[in-house]
Design a protein around this motif. Structure first.
Motif, PDB file in Angstrom:
ATOM      1  N   ALA A   1     136.972  56.037 108.789  1.00  0.00           N
ATOM      2  CA  ALA A   1     136.335  56.367 110.072  1.00  0.00           C
ATOM      3  C   ALA A   1     135.343  55.284 110.472  1.00  0.00           C
ATOM      4  O   ALA A   1     135.276  54.875 111.637  1.00  0.00           O
ATOM      5  CB  ALA A   1     135.645  57.732 109.987  1.00  0.00           C
TER       6      ALA A   1
ATOM      7  N   ASP B   1     134.996  56.794  99.168  1.00  0.00           N
ATOM      8  CA  ASP B   1     135.303  57.952 100.018  1.00  0.00           C
ATOM      9  C   ASP B   1     136.169  57.513 101.198  1.00  0.00           C
ATOM     10  O   ASP B   1     135.669  57.113 102.244  1.00  0.00           O
ATOM     11  CB  ASP B   1     133.996  58.570 100.529  1.00  0.00           C
ATOM     12  CG  ASP B   1     134.198  59.965 101.080  1.00  0.00           C
ATOM     13  OD1 ASP B   1     135.197  60.175 101.809  1.00  0.00           O
ATOM     14  OD2 ASP B   1     133.375  60.854 100.799  1.00  0.00           O
TER      15      ASP B   1
ATOM     16  N   LEU C   1     137.890  58.909 103.518  1.00  0.00           N
ATOM     17  CA  LEU C   1     137.723  59.532 104.834  1.00  0.00           C
ATOM     18  C   LEU C   1     136.605  58.838 105.606  1.00  0.00           C
ATOM     19  O   LEU C   1     136.777  58.453 106.773  1.00  0.00           O
ATOM     20  CB  LEU C   1     137.409  61.025 104.665  1.00  0.00           C
ATOM     21  CG  LEU C   1     137.170  61.803 105.967  1.00  0.00           C
ATOM     22  CD1 LEU C   1     138.446  61.912 106.790  1.00  0.00           C
ATOM     23  CD2 LEU C   1     136.617  63.199 105.659  1.00  0.00           C
ATOM     24  N   PHE C   2     135.468  58.646 104.951  1.00  0.00           N
ATOM     25  CA  PHE C   2     134.326  58.004 105.614  1.00  0.00           C
ATOM     26  C   PHE C   2     134.590  56.508 105.807  1.00  0.00           C
ATOM     27  O   PHE C   2     134.233  55.940 106.846  1.00  0.00           O
ATOM     28  CB  PHE C   2     133.038  58.228 104.805  1.00  0.00           C
ATOM     29  CG  PHE C   2     132.454  59.598 105.012  1.00  0.00           C
ATOM     30  CD1 PHE C   2     132.993  60.701 104.379  1.00  0.00           C
ATOM     31  CD2 PHE C   2     131.378  59.788 105.876  1.00  0.00           C
ATOM     32  CE1 PHE C   2     132.476  61.976 104.581  1.00  0.00           C
ATOM     33  CE2 PHE C   2     130.844  61.057 106.081  1.00  0.00           C
ATOM     34  CZ  PHE C   2     131.393  62.158 105.436  1.00  0.00           C
TER      35      PHE C   2
ATOM     36  N   ILE D   1     135.015  63.947 110.812  1.00  0.00           N
ATOM     37  CA  ILE D   1     134.730  62.574 110.386  1.00  0.00           C
ATOM     38  C   ILE D   1     135.797  61.666 110.964  1.00  0.00           C
ATOM     39  O   ILE D   1     136.695  61.180 110.280  1.00  0.00           O
ATOM     40  CB  ILE D   1     134.637  62.480 108.846  1.00  0.00           C
ATOM     41  CG1 ILE D   1     133.585  63.459 108.346  1.00  0.00           C
ATOM     42  CG2 ILE D   1     134.237  61.060 108.417  1.00  0.00           C
ATOM     43  CD1 ILE D   1     132.201  63.302 108.969  1.00  0.00           C
TER      44      ILE D   1
ATOM     45  N   ALA E   1     136.342  58.319 113.864  1.00  0.00           N
ATOM     46  CA  ALA E   1     135.573  57.122 114.226  1.00  0.00           C
ATOM     47  C   ALA E   1     134.391  57.509 115.108  1.00  0.00           C
ATOM     48  O   ALA E   1     133.246  57.159 114.843  1.00  0.00           O
ATOM     49  CB  ALA E   1     136.485  56.126 114.950  1.00  0.00           C
TER      50      ALA E   1
END
Lengths: 387, 453
Positions: A204, A198, A200-201, B386, B388
């Motif tokens: 981040a 994933d 996106l996760f 979503i 940081a």
């Protein structure tokens, strides 16, 4: 078969993807930078009243438009050049004006017209585009494509909100002073496994892991917040960051403007003085551009406030600025001078200022700027506002 | 592959709760809304009248204090009362979806409250805002959009939030006497956000005319009830989107007529369809899904049950791929539900402060209760949440809840409640092999499977 967490991790990391490419395990690295110049962009959310913050008290029509909320130097306005005066709460910036480190670009606006929606206005301001349809990533992000020596640490947006202005195809940082990643290294590795499919996760989390190392002081609220954001931005700019963006809200002064405008103006002044203070020697190579989505009505409204308008002002600051003067092709405030009979007529695209800053300070070609960073902009004459 | 029961609970509700049996298909979700269901409990605390009375006491105390500074504590007492009530309102708002077994109804209530955003920014909006959902949204969730629009637009919370009470027709009696004028805010947001949407066929002239039409509509701040003050209404007819409303004399009926027309404008159906599809199904919903909902809206003149049915019956709504990320509020609520928290244990989560405080966690997650940044409400896009720092804040909450639960929950049990058949082999492994129980729980709450729906 007893398998420990550590064994499993080893397996996951060697099978899934190589550990070297694993962003969660990569320490912050020293990267090349695109030179020593620095640009700070402050987004003033809510539509700052340019006619109240840099008031054209010398304009013969000003007093009549603002009978209850207008000010002149006798009413506390800080005279700048005999025509324009600074809002009284910008007093901490008066010495910077004297030193040529503060000025205003006036009668400016984005290309956004007529609908006067905060949200579209801010999106266009941050996207740097001519219209809302193409506003899906930010001009700072696109500018990174045309700079050399950039890294993920070159551009920062500071604060809890995720700003459109730094969003886009290029990696950029977004972090709030005081935020932390609560997990230890083993747990981060487990997370990495969970996030492997994933992006996106995964991205981040990787960014959060890096940024936890540079977290800064505790978060603050209210008047102190601008100072904390500015301090964190300065700390990053003193390291590898070269462009930082944050925002200051509270400018939507529909009602009781004389009181309502004080708070955001105090925040803005404190952000600028904090940047100067914390940037130290780097201040001399820094330009600050504080811009808003649109101006406010020239006339005061029925509730001692002002409504959404068109033309307004941008505040410029920094040791790299040739300040102490107002940059404006002043349109006048007579009934026939006003845009649609109600707003300050914009005579210049506010994007000129960041555009020339990107060209002068980071060497981005003009052709790239008008094609990609600020599509459709005409660079016009160089106002030579950078020293 | 998640079952339909899992999709119903997560995509259209607030997730599983170990003590609740939830709707598992279209009929079940729709029956949550039906008249056969027991009444939905109100969530808004004291009535508008009581709130307005308290706020008036504060105003009086503030006035008195100007003459006599020793009355400062009296004024501060009223201020504290308003703030305490606001905290109680927040607590009630959080506990409703935590405890309810009608997740779809609660999700719709949040959706519409966000569609018609009001935010607590000062003492009066703190006092009024929490009542809007109970007064104007929840009674109309299963009715028509038209009725909801009228209830919201005339509600004191909305009127005060967008400054409508300060808008005066320039040539009205009050306007001529005082020189006060228009405030276009509410007019603009009704057109731009509530009905036809910013892409709609209107211009500044329509906004201005509509603002003139809305003058006179205000609130009696003493009684907290809506009020039409003819003496500050702009006289004369106004033309909004090509239709002429009213004549010489200003009349509240003209405003109602214009709101009806805006609610039934075909662009409104499309705008609502896009917003529903974007909120429940995907940040980028397909044109097929949008037009399916849109045509139900336009066919039924905005009868909302038909609109929800169109949303629910479309195959795209049951796709196995989770295309939405939970917003922080939904993330928090679903985590507390998965922990099996019932009425007896919910208290620590509702307090304004403390380790388990959900209001505090929501501030860290950048979604403070009833304080959306602007009238367009909270962003939908996954990328906006979503980030940081957004993910770091979720992880902080996950570890806090994990530590709280570890004495009574086994990660394996927690996994089967929280994710059911959505658990991937990776998260199952991580959760069950984590060195400590709290870590296992935290990893489940941090997983994409739990955060996506």
């Amino acid at each position: 078969m007893a398998q420990t967490k550590r064994d499993f991790l080893k397996g996951a990391l060697s099978i899934g993807c190589c550990a070297a490419a694993s962003p969660l395990l990569t320490p912050v690295t020293v990267a090349a930078t695109p030179g020593e110049n620095r640009l700070v962009v402050i987004i003033l959310r809510g539509a700052m009243d340019g006619l109240g913050v840099a008031a054209p008290y010398g304009d013969p029509d000003y007093a009549a438009l603002r009978p209850k909320i207008g000010r002149d130097p006798e009413g506390g306005l800080i005279d700048m050049d005999g025509r324009f005066g600074m809002h009284p709460k910008l007093a901490p910036l008066a010495p910077l004006w004297q030193a040529g480190e503060v000025s205003f670009a006036h009668a400016v606006s984005t290309p956004y017209r007529d609908k006067r929606s905060h949200f579209d206005g801010q999106d266009i301001l941050e996207a740097g585009t001519a219209g809302i349809a193409s506003a899906d990533n930010g001009w700072i992000n696109r500018a990174l494509s045309h700079m050399t020596g950039t890294s993920i640490d070159t551009a920062y947006s500071v604060g809890r909100e995720n700003m459109l202005i730094t969003t886009g195809p290029n990696p950029a940082r977004s972090w709030a002073p005081g935020a932390k990643l609560p997990l230890g290294e083993d747990e981060r590795a487990l997370l990495q496994m969970i996030y492997a499919k994933d992006p996106l996760f995964a991205e981040a989390a990787a960014a959060a892991a890096d940024l936890s190392l540079t977290s800064g002081k505790r978060k603050a609220q209210g008047a102190k917040e601008a100072e904390v954001l500015a301090k964190y931005a300065a700390e990053r700019l003193n390291e590898q960051a070269r462009i930082a963006a944050f925002s200051i809200g509270g400018w939507d002064t529909h009602v009781a403007q004389p009181a309502a405008l004080n708070r955001p103006v105090i925040r803005l002044a404190s952000a600028i003085t904090t940047l100067k203070d914390k940037l130290g020697g780097n201040w001399s190579r820094t330009l600050v551009v504080a811009m808003t989505e649109f101006g406010r009505t020239a006339r005061e409204n029925g509730s001692k406030g002002t409504d959404h308008g068109t033309g307004g002002a941008a505040l410029l600051a920094g040791g790299a600025l040739r300040g102490g003067r107002i940059y404006a092709d002043w349109p006048g405030l007579g009934q026939n001078d006003l845009y649609k009979g109600r707003d300050l007529t914009p005579t210049e695209d506010v994007r000129h200022y960041p555009a020339w800053a990107l060209h002068t300070m980071f060497g981005i070609e003009k052709s790239a700027i008008v094609r990609d960073v600020f599509p459709g902009l005409s660079m016009g004459a160089n106002r030579r506002f950078i020293a | 592959m998640p079952s339909n029961a899992t999709i119903a609970a997560t995509r259209f509700g607030y997730g599983f709760h170990p003590d609740q049996a939830l709707a598992s298909d279209v009929d079940g979700l729709l029956s949550e809304l039906g008249s056969a269901s027991p009444a939905i409990p109100d969530i808004g605390g004291p009535s508008m009248a009581k709130r307005a009375a308290l706020y008036s006491q504060f105003i009086e105390a503030r006035k008195a204090r100007r003459k006599d500074i020793s009355l400062t504590p009296v004024m501060q007492g009223f201020q504290r009362s308003v703030n305490r009530q606001f905290q109680a309102d927040i607590a009630a708002r959080i506990s409703a979806p935590v405890l309810s077994d009608r997740g779809f109804f609660e999700r719709l209530s949040w959706f519409w409250t966000d569609h018609f955003t009001t935010a607590a920014r000062n003492l009066i909006t703190k006092s009024f805002t929490p009542r809007l959902e109970g007064d104007a949204i929840r009674p109309h969730i299963t009715g028509t959009f038209r009725d909801m629009l009228k209830a919201v637009v005339t509600h004191p919370a909305m009127i005060v939030y967008l400054g409508q009470h300060q808008s005066v027709g320039p040539t009205s009696r009050v306007g001529k006497r005082t020189g006060r004028g228009l405030n276009e805010n509410l007019a603009r947001e009704i057109i731009e956000l509530h009905t036809i949407g910013v892409g709609g066929p209107y211009d500044q002239g329509d906004v201005r005319q509509f603002a003139e039409l809305l003058t006179g509509m205000t609130v009696n701040r003493r009684t907290g009830s809506p009020q039409f003050k003819k003496q500050q209404a702009e006289p004369g007819a106004e033309k909004v989107l090509g239709t002429i409303y009213g004549d010489k004399s200003a009349d509240f009926g003209d405003i109602v007529e214009a709101l009806d027309d805006l609610a039934l404008h075909p662009r409104t159906g499309r705008h609502i369809a896009i917003k529903l599809a974007t909120h429940f199904i995907s940040d980028t919903p397909s044109e097929g899904l949008i037009t399916h909902i849109e045509s139900a809206y336009n066919r039924t003149d905005g009868r909302l049950i038909a609109v929800y049915q169109a949303l629910l019956e479309h195959p795209e709504s049951w796709g196995s791929e989770p295309r939405k990320v939970k917003q922080p509020f939904d993330y928090l609520v679903s985590s507390i539900r998965a922990a099996g928290v019932g009425a007896a244990a919910v208290e620590p989560f509702l307090k304004p402060k403390g380790r388990l405080s959900a209001p505090r966690a929501l501030r860290d997650l950048n979604q403070p209760m009833m304080q959306a940044p602007g009238p367009d409400g909270w962003p939908e896009e996954a990328e906006r949440w979503i980030t940081a720092q957004g993910l770091a804040a979720r992880l902080q909450w996950a570890t806090r809840l994990g530590r709280e639960l570890e004495a009574r929950a086994d990660p394996r049990d927690f996994l089967s409640v929280a994710l059911a058949d959505r658990a991937s082999p990776e998260v199952t492994f991580a959760a069950t092999r984590a060195a400590e129980k709290w870590e296992g729980i935290a990893l489940i709450l941090a997983s994409p499977e739990f955060n996506r729906r």
